[in-house]
Design a protein around this motif. Sequence first.
Motif, mmCIF file in Angstrom:
data_model
loop_
_atom_site.group_PDB
_atom_site.id
_atom_site.type_symbol
_atom_site.label_atom_id
_atom_site.label_comp_id
_atom_site.label_asym_id
_atom_site.label_seq_id
_atom_site.Cartn_x
_atom_site.Cartn_y
_atom_site.Cartn_z
ATOM 1 N N ASN A 2 -22.975 11.080 -38.409
ATOM 2 C CA ASN A 2 -21.893 10.344 -39.057
ATOM 3 C C ASN A 2 -22.074 8.837 -38.959
ATOM 4 O O ASN A 2 -21.240 8.088 -39.434
ATOM 5 C CB ASN A 2 -20.543 10.732 -38.441
ATOM 6 N N HIS A 3 -23.134 8.379 -38.342
ATOM 7 C CA HIS A 3 -23.382 6.952 -38.177
ATOM 8 C C HIS A 3 -23.819 6.357 -39.515
ATOM 9 O O HIS A 3 -24.402 7.040 -40.358
ATOM 10 C CB HIS A 3 -24.476 6.738 -37.129
ATOM 11 N N SER A 4 -23.544 5.084 -39.708
ATOM 12 C CA SER A 4 -23.888 4.441 -40.980
ATOM 13 C C SER A 4 -25.369 4.077 -41.063
ATOM 14 O O SER A 4 -25.908 3.935 -42.162
ATOM 15 C CB SER A 4 -23.045 3.182 -41.178
ATOM 16 N N SER A 5 -26.057 3.970 -39.940
ATOM 17 C CA SER A 5 -27.462 3.562 -39.918
ATOM 18 C C SER A 5 -28.390 4.772 -40.085
ATOM 19 O O SER A 5 -28.297 5.751 -39.339
ATOM 20 C CB SER A 5 -27.775 2.867 -38.597
ATOM 21 N N ASN A 6 -29.298 4.680 -41.051
ATOM 22 C CA ASN A 6 -30.277 5.750 -41.246
ATOM 23 C C ASN A 6 -31.224 5.872 -40.059
ATOM 24 O O ASN A 6 -31.698 6.962 -39.747
ATOM 25 C CB ASN A 6 -31.068 5.519 -42.531
ATOM 26 N N GLU A 7 -31.492 4.765 -39.386
ATOM 27 C CA GLU A 7 -32.365 4.806 -38.216
ATOM 28 C C GLU A 7 -31.739 5.638 -37.099
ATOM 29 O O GLU A 7 -32.431 6.393 -36.416
ATOM 30 C CB GLU A 7 -32.675 3.389 -37.714
ATOM 31 N N VAL A 8 -30.452 5.511 -36.919
ATOM 32 C CA VAL A 8 -29.754 6.296 -35.900
ATOM 33 C C VAL A 8 -29.783 7.775 -36.277
ATOM 34 O O VAL A 8 -30.012 8.642 -35.432
ATOM 35 C CB VAL A 8 -28.304 5.798 -35.707
ATOM 36 N N LYS A 9 -29.588 8.071 -37.544
ATOM 37 C CA LYS A 9 -29.634 9.463 -38.012
ATOM 38 C C LYS A 9 -31.021 10.057 -37.807
ATOM 39 O O LYS A 9 -31.156 11.209 -37.381
ATOM 40 C CB LYS A 9 -29.239 9.530 -39.482
ATOM 41 N N GLN A 10 -32.065 9.277 -38.116
ATOM 42 C CA GLN A 10 -33.427 9.745 -37.909
ATOM 43 C C GLN A 10 -33.691 10.015 -36.434
ATOM 44 O O GLN A 10 -34.296 11.032 -36.072
ATOM 45 C CB GLN A 10 -34.431 8.706 -38.402
ATOM 46 N N LEU A 11 -33.245 9.104 -35.582
ATOM 47 C CA LEU A 11 -33.436 9.261 -34.149
ATOM 48 C C LEU A 11 -32.724 10.509 -33.641
ATOM 49 O O LEU A 11 -33.267 11.259 -32.824
ATOM 50 C CB LEU A 11 -32.937 8.022 -33.406
ATOM 51 N N MET A 12 -31.530 10.749 -34.134
ATOM 52 C CA MET A 12 -30.777 11.939 -33.724
ATOM 53 C C MET A 12 -31.534 13.211 -34.124
ATOM 54 O O MET A 12 -31.666 14.147 -33.338
ATOM 55 C CB MET A 12 -29.389 11.924 -34.375
#
Length: 118
Positions: A2-12
Amino acid sequence: MNHSSNEVKQLMARASAMLGREAPLEACGGELLRALLPALVNGTKEKNTYVRANSELALRAVLRLPHDDHFHQKCLLLLEEGAREALSDVVARVLRRAHGDARDARDRDEDLDCTLLT
């Protein structure tokens, strides 16, 4: 996811894939999988190609697809009906594509004329 950053989503998604490959998820209990699986399913619907691909790879690792169908079925039983259907749809799509990619790779190998290599 649900984070706005694609980098955070990729890391997850990448962390989830590592968890799926390295951790004994049976011992972690159902709470982790109940939270993780719907988030990864949502990741497979992202517009960003990296997020989508990493989420699909993570699902394959967490569910141990296609090697351990028993664990996959056990994970499905942990989820509510809507989440279960969404996961089943994504799994069918991801496995179909992965199977098609493997078949395409075999076809390319078979099409290679070995006389050209000598």
